[in-house]
Design a protein around this motif. Sequence first.
Motif, PDB file in Angstrom:
ATOM      1  N   ASP A 190      45.686  52.956  48.161  1.00  0.00           N
ATOM      2  CA  ASP A 190      46.508  51.773  47.895  1.00  0.00           C
ATOM      3  C   ASP A 190      46.693  50.957  49.170  1.00  0.00           C
ATOM      4  OD1 ASP A 190      46.810  52.336  45.236  1.00  0.00           O
ATOM      5  OD2 ASP A 190      48.947  52.813  45.339  1.00  0.00           O
ATOM      6  N   ARG A 191      46.960  51.666  50.252  1.00  0.00           N
ATOM      7  CA  ARG A 191      47.163  50.992  51.538  1.00  0.00           C
ATOM      8  C   ARG A 191      45.897  50.250  51.967  1.00  0.00           C
ATOM      9  NH1 ARG A 191      49.104  55.183  54.348  1.00  0.00           N
ATOM     10  NH2 ARG A 191      47.181  55.764  55.425  1.00  0.00           N
ATOM     11  N   MET A 192      44.751  50.859  51.728  1.00  0.00           N
ATOM     12  CA  MET A 192      43.479  50.216  52.074  1.00  0.00           C
ATOM     13  C   MET A 192      43.249  48.960  51.240  1.00  0.00           C
ATOM     14  SD  MET A 192      41.042  53.564  52.359  1.00  0.00           S
ATOM     15  CE  MET A 192      39.575  52.614  52.766  1.00  0.00           C
ATOM     16  N   GLN A 193      43.498  49.081  49.933  1.00  0.00           N
ATOM     17  CA  GLN A 193      43.306  47.921  49.066  1.00  0.00           C
ATOM     18  C   GLN A 193      44.241  46.782  49.452  1.00  0.00           C
ATOM     19  OE1 GLN A 193      42.781  48.935  44.686  1.00  0.00           O
ATOM     20  NE2 GLN A 193      43.213  50.969  45.525  1.00  0.00           N
ATOM     21  N   GLN A 194      45.480  47.122  49.760  1.00  0.00           N
ATOM     22  CA  GLN A 194      46.447  46.103  50.170  1.00  0.00           C
ATOM     23  C   GLN A 194      45.992  45.410  51.460  1.00  0.00           C
ATOM     24  OE1 GLN A 194      50.306  47.626  51.224  1.00  0.00           O
ATOM     25  NE2 GLN A 194      51.243  45.599  51.336  1.00  0.00           N
ATOM     26  N   ARG A 195      45.524  46.194  52.415  1.00  0.00           N
ATOM     27  CA  ARG A 195      45.109  45.637  53.702  1.00  0.00           C
ATOM     28  C   ARG A 195      43.922  44.682  53.527  1.00  0.00           C
ATOM     29  NH1 ARG A 195      46.411  47.175  58.781  1.00  0.00           N
ATOM     30  NH2 ARG A 195      44.996  46.623  60.485  1.00  0.00           N
ATOM     31  N   PHE A 196      42.945  45.114  52.749  1.00  0.00           N
ATOM     32  CA  PHE A 196      41.763  44.269  52.540  1.00  0.00           C
ATOM     33  C   PHE A 196      42.122  43.033  51.723  1.00  0.00           C
ATOM     34  CE2 PHE A 196      37.577  43.306  50.511  1.00  0.00           C
ATOM     35  CZ  PHE A 196      36.870  43.051  51.667  1.00  0.00           C
ATOM     36  N   TYR A 197      42.969  43.202  50.737  1.00  0.00           N
ATOM     37  CA  TYR A 197      43.402  42.080  49.902  1.00  0.00           C
ATOM     38  C   TYR A 197      44.105  41.028  50.750  1.00  0.00           C
ATOM     39  CZ  TYR A 197      45.891  39.598  46.131  1.00  0.00           C
ATOM     40  OH  TYR A 197      46.379  38.629  45.277  1.00  0.00           O
ATOM     41  N   GLU A 198      45.013  41.465  51.593  1.00  0.00           N
ATOM     42  CA  GLU A 198      45.784  40.524  52.411  1.00  0.00           C
ATOM     43  C   GLU A 198      44.928  39.823  53.458  1.00  0.00           C
ATOM     44  OE1 GLU A 198      49.009  42.873  53.893  1.00  0.00           O
ATOM     45  OE2 GLU A 198      50.157  42.748  52.009  1.00  0.00           O
ATOM     46  N   SER A 199      43.782  40.402  53.787  1.00  0.00           N
ATOM     47  CA  SER A 199      42.880  39.745  54.735  1.00  0.00           C
ATOM     48  C   SER A 199      42.197  38.536  54.108  1.00  0.00           C
ATOM     49  CB  SER A 199      41.816  40.731  55.233  1.00  0.00           C
ATOM     50  OG  SER A 199      40.809  40.948  54.246  1.00  0.00           O
ATOM     51  N   ALA A 200      42.231  38.461  52.778  1.00  0.00           N
ATOM     52  CA  ALA A 200      41.609  37.355  52.028  1.00  0.00           C
ATOM     53  C   ALA A 200      40.120  37.246  52.294  1.00  0.00           C
ATOM     54  CB  ALA A 200      42.309  36.023  52.341  1.00  0.00           C
ATOM     55  N   THR A 201      39.484  38.369  52.615  1.00  0.00           N
ATOM     56  CA  THR A 201      38.050  38.367  52.894  1.00  0.00           C
ATOM     57  C   THR A 201      37.243  38.162  51.623  1.00  0.00           C
ATOM     58  OG1 THR A 201      38.450  39.862  54.747  1.00  0.00           O
ATOM     59  CG2 THR A 201      36.190  39.673  53.984  1.00  0.00           C
ATOM     60  N   TYR A 202      37.577  38.906  50.578  1.00  0.00           N
ATOM     61  CA  TYR A 202      36.977  38.704  49.254  1.00  0.00           C
ATOM     62  C   TYR A 202      37.980  37.946  48.391  1.00  0.00           C
ATOM     63  CZ  TYR A 202      32.937  41.962  49.242  1.00  0.00           C
ATOM     64  OH  TYR A 202      31.736  42.590  49.444  1.00  0.00           O
ATOM     65  N   LEU A 203      37.473  37.003  47.623  1.00  0.00           N
ATOM     66  CA  LEU A 203      38.251  36.430  46.540  1.00  0.00           C
ATOM     67  C   LEU A 203      37.700  37.073  45.271  1.00  0.00           C
ATOM     68  CD1 LEU A 203      39.035  32.628  45.961  1.00  0.00           C
ATOM     69  CD2 LEU A 203      38.700  34.268  44.106  1.00  0.00           C
ATOM     70  N   VAL A 204      38.373  38.113  44.814  1.00  0.00           N
ATOM     71  CA  VAL A 204      37.912  38.821  43.615  1.00  0.00           C
ATOM     72  C   VAL A 204      38.273  37.956  42.412  1.00  0.00           C
ATOM     73  CG1 VAL A 204      38.061  40.935  42.247  1.00  0.00           C
ATOM     74  CG2 VAL A 204      38.226  41.056  44.750  1.00  0.00           C
ATOM     75  N   MET A 205      37.265  37.350  41.820  1.00  0.00           N
ATOM     76  CA  MET A 205      37.504  36.377  40.762  1.00  0.00           C
ATOM     77  C   MET A 205      37.984  37.023  39.480  1.00  0.00           C
ATOM     78  SD  MET A 205      34.220  33.852  41.256  1.00  0.00           S
ATOM     79  CE  MET A 205      33.064  35.110  40.656  1.00  0.00           C
ATOM     80  N   TRP A 206      37.316  38.127  39.118  1.00  0.00           N
ATOM     81  CA  TRP A 206      37.588  38.725  37.814  1.00  0.00           C
ATOM     82  C   TRP A 206      37.086  40.161  37.777  1.00  0.00           C
ATOM     83  CZ3 TRP A 206      34.127  34.143  36.520  1.00  0.00           C
ATOM     84  CH2 TRP A 206      32.790  34.439  36.779  1.00  0.00           C
ATOM     85  N   TYR A 207      37.527  40.870  36.732  1.00  0.00           N
ATOM     86  CA  TYR A 207      36.923  42.138  36.340  1.00  0.00           C
ATOM     87  C   TYR A 207      36.313  41.864  34.969  1.00  0.00           C
ATOM     88  CZ  TYR A 207      40.174  43.741  39.915  1.00  0.00           C
ATOM     89  OH  TYR A 207      40.879  43.884  41.083  1.00  0.00           O
ATOM     90  N   GLN A 208      35.001  41.826  34.946  1.00  0.00           N
ATOM     91  CA  GLN A 208      34.278  41.388  33.752  1.00  0.00           C
ATOM     92  C   GLN A 208      34.187  42.518  32.729  1.00  0.00           C
ATOM     93  OE1 GLN A 208      30.587  39.670  34.903  1.00  0.00           O
ATOM     94  NE2 GLN A 208      30.054  38.932  32.861  1.00  0.00           N
ATOM     95  N   ASP A 209      34.457  42.194  31.469  1.00  0.00           N
ATOM     96  CA  ASP A 209      34.305  43.179  30.405  1.00  0.00           C
ATOM     97  C   ASP A 209      32.844  43.589  30.285  1.00  0.00           C
ATOM     98  OD1 ASP A 209      36.989  43.031  29.815  1.00  0.00           O
ATOM     99  OD2 ASP A 209      36.737  41.698  28.092  1.00  0.00           O
ATOM    100  N   LYS A 210      32.642  44.826  29.928  1.00  0.00           N
ATOM    101  CA  LYS A 210      31.284  45.312  29.696  1.00  0.00           C
ATOM    102  C   LYS A 210      30.963  45.141  28.208  1.00  0.00           C
ATOM    103  CE  LYS A 210      29.759  48.939  31.865  1.00  0.00           C
ATOM    104  NZ  LYS A 210      29.542  50.353  32.302  1.00  0.00           N
ATOM    105  N   LEU A 211      30.141  44.164  27.899  1.00  0.00           N
ATOM    106  CA  LEU A 211      29.743  43.901  26.513  1.00  0.00           C
ATOM    107  C   LEU A 211      28.443  44.629  26.232  1.00  0.00           C
ATOM    108  CD1 LEU A 211      30.472  40.055  26.358  1.00  0.00           C
ATOM    109  CD2 LEU A 211      32.001  41.963  25.814  1.00  0.00           C
TER     110      LEU A 211
END
Length: 245
Positions: A190-211
């Motif tokens: 969780d701490r890793m995800q928070q750190r990377f998220y706050e860096s704004a390095t990736y803009l994760v647009m979506w989690y795409q459904d698997k059709l």
Amino acid sequence: RTAIQYAVDRTKLVQLCLSGHGQPGDTIVPAGLADWHYAVPPGAAFDHDPEKAKQLLDAAGYRDDGSGVRAKDGKRMEFRIIAIATTDVDVCAAKLVVDAAAEVGIKLELQTLDETTLGDTVYNTDAPNWDLFVWGWDSGTADPSYMLGVPLCDQIGNNNDVFYCDDTYDADYAKQAQTVDTAARKAITDRMQQRFYESATYLVMWYQDKLQAYRTDTWTGWQEIPGGVIFNFTRDNYLTIQPAG
């Protein structure tokens, strides 16, 4: 980077580009790995907030130069965004990101490339020549280590496609890999995800459904499995289905 995060409406991306078949994204570990996905607190999320984006840019000294584009010390906020020409959802997303950025005073020029050229451009560690790109990741396993390992320092030139390098993040990656207690490991990831998220390095647009599509008139015995009936981590359905009739 943070301003663009606030400028983009991820819900709009999902509705227009995926026809609703997905959900807005946030952290690098997808929501499909529910036991490991970090829930970003509402007050800390990069929710769609163009006014917040403008405030950040104002505070950083970037002002409209009279053309609708912000500039500071004579340097205009003009960048190139690249996407794979044949991946319709990515091109759609790129166009919406261009529009969202323009709304807050950032000019993005969209260039579409074939997949090989885009890959060669992004992973050219000797002479990087890109500003933003639209691409996608699929987790190689049902464990958070795969996606969390993407932005490691030693993955630059390999999986790390954004030249991110953070010794604290890397140290936590090593810790979580050696932690057997699930709750303790979750706290680290969780701490890793928070750190990377706050860096704004990736803009994760979506989690795409698997059709997925599969035939029940020719094969029987299909079973619903988390992650998808077919093309999944498990091979259960391939081993158990039987010809119909």
